[in-house]
Design a protein around this motif. Structure first.
Motif, PDB file in Angstrom:
ATOM      1  N   LYS A  24       0.858  -1.183   0.000  1.00 13.61           N
ATOM      2  CA  LYS A  24       0.000   0.000   0.000  1.00 13.61           C
ATOM      3  C   LYS A  24       0.898   1.238   0.000  1.00 13.61           C
ATOM      4  O   LYS A  24       1.827   1.317   0.813  1.00 13.61           O
ATOM      5  CB  LYS A  24      -0.887  -0.003   1.242  1.00 13.61           C
ATOM      6  N   VAL A  25       0.631   2.166  -0.926  1.00 12.65           N
ATOM      7  CA  VAL A  25       1.435   3.391  -1.038  1.00 12.65           C
ATOM      8  C   VAL A  25       0.552   4.567  -0.681  1.00 12.65           C
ATOM      9  O   VAL A  25      -0.549   4.719  -1.223  1.00 12.65           O
ATOM     10  CB  VAL A  25       1.999   3.577  -2.456  1.00 12.65           C
ATOM     11  N   VAL A  26       1.025   5.388   0.264  1.00 11.22           N
ATOM     12  CA  VAL A  26       0.303   6.590   0.684  1.00 11.22           C
ATOM     13  C   VAL A  26       1.279   7.741   0.668  1.00 11.22           C
ATOM     14  O   VAL A  26       2.491   7.557   0.497  1.00 11.22           O
ATOM     15  CB  VAL A  26      -0.312   6.425   2.087  1.00 11.22           C
ATOM     16  N   GLY A  27       0.772   8.964   0.897  1.00 17.68           N
ATOM     17  CA  GLY A  27       1.661  10.115   0.965  1.00 17.68           C
ATOM     18  C   GLY A  27       2.614   9.959   2.126  1.00 17.68           C
ATOM     19  O   GLY A  27       2.330   9.310   3.135  1.00 17.68           O
ATOM     20  N   ALA A  28       3.768  10.649   2.003  1.00 17.00           N
ATOM     21  CA  ALA A  28       4.801  10.502   3.013  1.00 17.00           C
ATOM     22  C   ALA A  28       4.332  10.962   4.372  1.00 17.00           C
ATOM     23  O   ALA A  28       4.765  10.449   5.409  1.00 17.00           O
ATOM     24  CB  ALA A  28       6.050  11.270   2.584  1.00 17.00           C
ATOM     25  N   SER A  29       3.444  11.923   4.410  1.00 18.53           N
ATOM     26  CA  SER A  29       2.948  12.438   5.695  1.00 18.53           C
ATOM     27  C   SER A  29       1.729  11.670   6.190  1.00 18.53           C
ATOM     28  O   SER A  29       1.208  11.967   7.276  1.00 18.53           O
ATOM     29  CB  SER A  29       2.611  13.929   5.566  1.00 18.53           C
ATOM     30  N   SER A  30       1.264  10.709   5.434  1.00 14.71           N
ATOM     31  CA  SER A  30       0.102   9.908   5.834  1.00 14.71           C
ATOM     32  C   SER A  30       0.563   8.673   6.613  1.00 14.71           C
ATOM     33  O   SER A  30       1.760   8.378   6.709  1.00 14.71           O
ATOM     34  CB  SER A  30      -0.696   9.484   4.594  1.00 14.71           C
ATOM     35  N   THR A  31      -0.411   7.984   7.175  1.00 11.98           N
ATOM     36  CA  THR A  31      -0.123   6.715   7.851  1.00 11.98           C
ATOM     37  C   THR A  31      -0.623   5.577   6.989  1.00 11.98           C
ATOM     38  O   THR A  31      -1.375   5.780   6.031  1.00 11.98           O
ATOM     39  CB  THR A  31      -0.795   6.652   9.229  1.00 11.98           C
ATOM     40  N   THR A  51      14.016   4.475 -11.324  1.00 16.12           N
ATOM     41  CA  THR A  51      13.342   3.464 -10.473  1.00 16.12           C
ATOM     42  C   THR A  51      14.000   3.453  -9.092  1.00 16.12           C
ATOM     43  O   THR A  51      15.231   3.380  -8.974  1.00 16.12           O
ATOM     44  CB  THR A  51      13.479   2.064 -11.077  1.00 16.12           C
ATOM     45  N   ARG A  52      13.157   3.585  -8.049  1.00 10.75           N
ATOM     46  CA  ARG A  52      13.685   3.563  -6.674  1.00 10.75           C
ATOM     47  C   ARG A  52      13.433   2.152  -6.077  1.00 10.75           C
ATOM     48  O   ARG A  52      12.296   1.713  -5.966  1.00 10.75           O
ATOM     49  CB  ARG A  52      12.979   4.602  -5.819  1.00 10.75           C
ATOM     50  N   GLU A  53      14.530   1.463  -5.755  1.00 12.85           N
ATOM     51  CA  GLU A  53      14.415   0.148  -5.087  1.00 12.85           C
ATOM     52  C   GLU A  53      14.575   0.331  -3.569  1.00 12.85           C
ATOM     53  O   GLU A  53      15.471   1.042  -3.124  1.00 12.85           O
ATOM     54  CB  GLU A  53      15.487  -0.820  -5.584  1.00 12.85           C
ATOM     55  N   VAL A  54      13.747  -0.324  -2.872  1.00 12.67           N
ATOM     56  CA  VAL A  54      13.817  -0.240  -1.413  1.00 12.67           C
ATOM     57  C   VAL A  54      13.585  -1.650  -0.810  1.00 12.67           C
ATOM     58  O   VAL A  54      12.795  -2.431  -1.335  1.00 12.67           O
ATOM     59  CB  VAL A  54      12.775   0.761  -0.852  1.00 12.67           C
ATOM     60  N   MET A  55      14.353  -1.960   0.212  1.00 18.70           N
ATOM     61  CA  MET A  55      14.215  -3.279   0.879  1.00 18.70           C
ATOM     62  C   MET A  55      13.626  -3.053   2.271  1.00 18.70           C
ATOM     63  O   MET A  55      14.206  -2.338   3.092  1.00 18.70           O
ATOM     64  CB  MET A  55      15.574  -3.971   1.003  1.00 18.70           C
ATOM     65  N   PRO A  70       3.940  -6.241  10.040  1.00 16.10           N
ATOM     66  CA  PRO A  70       3.980  -5.293   8.912  1.00 16.10           C
ATOM     67  C   PRO A  70       5.274  -4.477   8.932  1.00 16.10           C
ATOM     68  O   PRO A  70       5.897  -4.315   9.986  1.00 16.10           O
ATOM     69  CB  PRO A  70       2.765  -4.405   9.153  1.00 16.10           C
ATOM     70  N   ALA A  71       5.673  -3.948   7.762  1.00 22.64           N
ATOM     71  CA  ALA A  71       6.872  -3.100   7.641  1.00 22.64           C
ATOM     72  C   ALA A  71       6.523  -1.868   6.793  1.00 22.64           C
ATOM     73  O   ALA A  71       5.652  -1.938   5.919  1.00 22.64           O
ATOM     74  CB  ALA A  71       8.010  -3.886   7.026  1.00 22.64           C
ATOM     75  N   GLU A  72       7.178  -0.759   7.086  1.00 20.97           N
ATOM     76  CA  GLU A  72       6.912   0.467   6.310  1.00 20.97           C
ATOM     77  C   GLU A  72       8.186   1.309   6.249  1.00 20.97           C
ATOM     78  O   GLU A  72       9.059   1.178   7.106  1.00 20.97           O
ATOM     79  CB  GLU A  72       5.769   1.278   6.921  1.00 20.97           C
ATOM     80  N   THR A  73       8.206   2.203   5.239  1.00 20.05           N
ATOM     81  CA  THR A  73       9.323   3.153   5.112  1.00 20.05           C
ATOM     82  C   THR A  73       8.878   4.306   4.221  1.00 20.05           C
ATOM     83  O   THR A  73       7.911   4.192   3.467  1.00 20.05           O
ATOM     84  CB  THR A  73      10.562   2.482   4.526  1.00 20.05           C
ATOM     85  N   VAL A  74       9.578   5.447   4.327  1.00 16.14           N
ATOM     86  CA  VAL A  74       9.303   6.634   3.478  1.00 16.14           C
ATOM     87  C   VAL A  74      10.422   6.733   2.432  1.00 16.14           C
ATOM     88  O   VAL A  74      11.605   6.655   2.794  1.00 16.14           O
ATOM     89  CB  VAL A  74       9.237   7.922   4.325  1.00 16.14           C
ATOM     90  N   VAL A  75      10.044   6.866   1.229  1.00 18.06           N
ATOM     91  CA  VAL A  75      11.018   6.952   0.144  1.00 18.06           C
ATOM     92  C   VAL A  75      10.687   8.156  -0.738  1.00 18.06           C
ATOM     93  O   VAL A  75       9.543   8.627  -0.769  1.00 18.06           O
ATOM     94  CB  VAL A  75      11.017   5.664  -0.704  1.00 18.06           C
ATOM     95  N   GLY A 125       8.027  12.375  -6.168  1.00 18.77           N
ATOM     96  CA  GLY A 125       7.652  12.919  -4.861  1.00 18.77           C
ATOM     97  C   GLY A 125       8.023  11.952  -3.738  1.00 18.77           C
ATOM     98  O   GLY A 125       8.695  10.948  -3.931  1.00 18.77           O
ATOM     99  N   ASN A 126       7.549  12.282  -2.522  1.00 17.66           N
ATOM    100  CA  ASN A 126       7.827  11.461  -1.337  1.00 17.66           C
ATOM    101  C   ASN A 126       6.604  10.604  -0.983  1.00 17.66           C
ATOM    102  O   ASN A 126       5.472  11.142  -0.896  1.00 17.66           O
ATOM    103  CB  ASN A 126       8.189  12.337  -0.148  1.00 17.66           C
ATOM    104  N   TYR A 127       6.846   9.332  -0.672  1.00 16.71           N
ATOM    105  CA  TYR A 127       5.737   8.396  -0.398  1.00 16.71           C
ATOM    106  C   TYR A 127       6.076   7.495   0.818  1.00 16.71           C
ATOM    107  O   TYR A 127       7.240   7.254   1.131  1.00 16.71           O
ATOM    108  CB  TYR A 127       5.480   7.491  -1.609  1.00 16.71           C
ATOM    109  N   ARG A 128       5.041   7.059   1.425  1.00 19.47           N
ATOM    110  CA  ARG A 128       5.178   6.039   2.487  1.00 19.47           C
ATOM    111  C   ARG A 128       4.718   4.708   1.894  1.00 19.47           C
ATOM    112  O   ARG A 128       3.600   4.579   1.404  1.00 19.47           O
ATOM    113  CB  ARG A 128       4.324   6.381   3.699  1.00 19.47           C
ATOM    114  N   VAL A 129       5.620   3.740   1.981  1.00 20.52           N
ATOM    115  CA  VAL A 129       5.312   2.417   1.445  1.00 20.52           C
ATOM    116  C   VAL A 129       4.987   1.484   2.632  1.00 20.52           C
ATOM    117  O   VAL A 129       5.784   1.353   3.572  1.00 20.52           O
ATOM    118  CB  VAL A 129       6.482   1.852   0.640  1.00 20.52           C
ATOM    119  N   CYS A 130       3.838   0.851   2.607  1.00 20.54           N
ATOM    120  CA  CYS A 130       3.396  -0.079   3.676  1.00 20.54           C
ATOM    121  C   CYS A 130       3.294  -1.487   3.095  1.00 20.54           C
ATOM    122  O   CYS A 130       2.693  -1.685   2.043  1.00 20.54           O
ATOM    123  CB  CYS A 130       2.041   0.341   4.221  1.00 20.54           C
ATOM    124  N   ALA A 131       3.894  -2.451   3.825  1.00 21.69           N
ATOM    125  CA  ALA A 131       3.860  -3.861   3.386  1.00 21.69           C
ATOM    126  C   ALA A 131       3.284  -4.715   4.523  1.00 21.69           C
ATOM    127  O   ALA A 131       3.781  -4.677   5.655  1.00 21.69           O
ATOM    128  CB  ALA A 131       5.242  -4.331   3.001  1.00 21.69           C
TER     129      ALA A 131
END
Length: 727
Positions: free
Chosen positions: A51-58, A138-142, A126-131, A106-112
């Motif tokens: 799930k991808v949301v805005g960086a300032s969102s939860t 292409t932005r890769e994130v682990m 669950p795991a999450e990070t802001v990228v 832009g900046n996003y919060r990625v939720c897994a």
């Protein structure tokens, strides 16, 4: 062990004309590529929801983009991007799920969120990070999802050996035999081989019904008491701190003795409450010790078995606890080495080696027998000690015994005398006053002598008399009771029915045959007329022997114990004796015949060859079968009880004999008699004895072998047998 899940994101530039997120440039787009890895198959994850949301969102806010990817790739973990340049050293392959999203720059919060079927996993978090997503890249994130796994521990096993405690000893004071007024102190000694601390526990295993025992035993030393006599079982257990234990059970016997027992005059009070007295044996209590060696009367002697007797004075006590015997052995004229067996009322109590010589100044010494077998001891009656002797032995006065020849010390239990308030009175005119048994408090009820006058309560009866304890009309015949002058009484007066009209046994007369010693005369005693008559001289010397009648062959057998030492047959019509053969055994005084087998048995008392023998009917030869502690002056076969019975002169003892070896068991102990003959009457079921003092006795087996004097002053007789000749 915990597992881990890796989430990799690839960021790409957005398509032309798209608006950027959080200040991003809409003219540029990027790609997010994400992957989630789970190590092994121990977790429940089957897919990952991105799930991808805005960086300032939860992660709970509305998604800009979302997707669910299956767990279908394996990847090593990376600590940063670019992915290939930042692999974690030593990382293995982890199961992963990859998700790719095209988004504006832009900046996003990625939720897994790891998923198990349609629901979030219960094992992986669950795991999450802001990228930031650059344009046109292409932005890769682990991302790493930590999972809950099985927790392993270390097992370090150590085996230690533990031994149970050991019980070394158990002490009961004053004794395991106690009375109601005593309290027993019980001490147990236990230790643990490993040095562990131990505890002691006790329990009552069994008790007497209705009793209330008290077991005061908190540790290794305690007490026991009760209010009821009987046998109690107590148990003790020693236990170490690790639970290992050792147990032991034991018994305490409680008697009903009085706590306040006071011994009567003439008895010594012992510390344990029992009573004791000693019987010093003087010359008048000696048996077969008539000969004296000098005027001082220091030494006595006699040929053959000898000993002493005494009358017990403890009738008021309920039982005997202990008997000790001391005797001073003196003159020994046997010239035969070997021990002398000693018996008490026929039961062996020990033996001794004589040191004396055949001289008036013979050496003598004290022999002691402590705590002997007293199973045959007669409380309140006559008792005797017998010393076997092959020839002429004797007793001497003992300085240690105060000048007595012997001493017997008896210890009595001080139990309540149940006869203290009992007076034994006759039941009626046909009984006499009996004696009270101190163990039961009950009186015996002896019959009054036959012919004692009585009243039967029948006014039609002129006179009545006592017969066998019953009051019956005095009638010579026909009253159903065997009276004076009668041999039978069947209640009628008819001939031909076995008991004649005059109450005499039909077709059967019974005689006791014996030998008068002064002239070797065969005599017979008619049981019907109660009269003696001479039959005829034997024609041979007869010196202390015996007779035995064999009904099957009509043969009267005879042995001579001292003169010729032979086996004879005797003509019952003339008295003539015919020699069968020489048995050659000294002092063979007893002769018995077993009617079942026809075997003849002889018993030698004292002399050089004491023992129990079988005699050859054809030659008279004697074969030794055994050497019992007591040999017999006369023997007779009891056909009613199917046993050979012997009597021992000087002791009043009747013994049932084992014909295999001559050993015997005591039947009764009556007043002592002299040497003589012995016979059994199966019709009257009674034994007869005649002795050298001129007495004729009967013994009644149905009444504890009660001894009765029938005739006296007959002169010296020996040998006796019952003969029932054919009519």
């Amino acid at each position: 062990m915990q597992g881990s899940t890796a989430i990799a994101l690839a960021l790409a530039l957005p398509a032309c004309g798209q608006q950027g997120i959080d200040g991003g440039d809409a003219a540029e787009t990027g790609v997010i590529r994400a992957a989630l890895a789970i190590r092994g198959e121990r977790h429940d994850v089957t897919a990952v929801h991105y799930k991808v949301v805005g960086a300032s969102s939860t992660c709970r806010d509305t998604a800009i983009a979302e997707a669910t990817s299956a767990l279908d790739i394996d990847v090593p973990l990376a600590g940063d991007v670019p992915y290939d340049d930042h692999l974690v050293t030593g990382s293995g392959a982890h199961a992963a799920a990859e998700g790719t999203f095209v988004l504006p720059r832009g900046n996003y919060r990625v939720c897994a969120t790891p998923m198990h079927d349609a629901s979030p996993s219960e094992e992986c978090a669950p795991a999450e990070t802001v990228v930031d997503v650059p344009g046109q890249w292409t932005r890769e994130v682990m991302l790493v999802s930590q999972c809950r796994g099985d927790t392993d521990g270390l097992l370090d096993a150590v085996v230690a050996l533990n031994s149970p405690p050991e019980i070394n000893s158990l002490d009961i004071a004053p004794s395991k035999f106690m009375n109601l007024c005593e309290t027993a102190t019980i001490t147990v000694d236990a230790e643990d081989p490993d040095g562990d601390a131990i505890s002691i526990t006790w329990w009552l295993g069994s008790k007497v019904g209705g009793s209330s025992p008290v077991l005061g035993l908190p540790g290794p030393v305690g007490t026991f008491s009760t209010d009821t006599p009987g046998v109690y079982t107590i148990g003790v257990k020693a236990t170490d701190v690790h639970g290992a234990s050792t147990s032991l059970t034991f018994y305490i016997h409680v008697s009903a003795e009085r706590c306040d027992c006071t011994c009567p005059d003439g008895f010594i009070q012992l510390p344990d409450g029992e009573c004791a007295t000693s019987y010093d044996i003087d010359a008048d209590r000696l048996i077969n010790q008539e000969e004296r060696c000098d005027d001082t009367d220091t030494h006595r002697y006699g040929c053959g078995d000898h000993g002493f007797r005494w009358h017990d004075l403890g009738r008021g006590f309920s039982s005997v606890r202990r008997v000790d015997v001391e005797l001073e052995s003196g003159i020994d004229c046997s010239f035969e080495p070997g021990v002398r067996a000693v018996s008490l009322n026929g039961a062996g109590i020990g033996n001794f080696d004589p040191i004396g010589s055949c001289a008036c100044d013979s050496d003598h010494e004290l022999s002691s027998f402590t705590d002997v077998n007293f199973s045959s001891y007669v409380l309140g009656g006559v008792n005797s000690v017998n010393i076997s002797a092959p020839s002429c032995d004797g007793l001497s006065r003992s300085a240690e015994l105060g000048g007595a020849f012997a001493r017997v010390t008896v210890v009595y239990s001080c139990e309540p005398s149940l006869c203290a308030d009992v007076t034994c009175a006759p039941l009626d005119a046909c009984h006499v006053a009996g004696a009270c048994d101190p163990r039961t408090g009950l009186c015996t009820n002896p019959n009054a002598p036959n012919d004692t006058a009585c009243d039967d309560g029948d006014p039609t009866t002129a006179e009545s008399i006592c017969i066998s304890g019953a009051c019956v009309p005095e009638s010579p015949c026909g009253n159903g009771w065997v009276g004076p002058g009668e041999e039978c009484d069947d209640g009628g007066r008819v001939n031909g029915d076995g008991c004649s009209a005059t109450c005499q046994l039909e077709g059967m007369r019974r005689f006791l045959y014996t030998v008068r010693e002064e002239d070797d005369m065969l005599r017979r005693f008619d049981l019907r007329t109660q009269r003696f008559e001479d039959v005829g001289p034997l024609g041979v010397s007869f010196d202390i022997g015996e007779l035995a009648w064999e009904e099957a062959t009509g043969t009267l057998w005879m042995i001579d114990g001292r003169a010729n030492k032979g086996l004879y047959t005797v003509d019952i019509a003339t008295g003539a004796a015919i020699l069968v053969g020489i048995h050659g055994v000294d002092n063979m005084f007893g002769l018995g015949l077993d009617p079942r087998t026809g075997n003849l048995y002889g018993s030698a008392r004292g002399g050089s060859q004491p023992g129990f023998y079988q005699l050859d009917r054809a030659t008279g030869a004697a074969t030794l079968l055994g050497t019992p502690p007591r040999n017999y002056d006369g023997m007779a076969y009891d056909t009613t009880r199917d046993q050979l019975v012997g009597f021992v002169a000087g002791y009043g003892t009747l013994i049932a004999i084992d014909v295999a070896n001559g050993a015997g068991s005591l039947l009764t102990h009556q007043e002592p008699t002299n040497a003589g003959g012995f016979a059994y009457d199966p019709i009257a079921d009674q034994f007869w004895e005649i002795d050298q003092d001129g007495f004729l006795y009967t013994y009644d087996p149905t009444y504890d072998y009660m001894q009765t004097i029938i005739r006296s002053e007959l002169g010296a007789h020996d040998g006796l047998t019952l003969v029932m000749p054919a009519p």
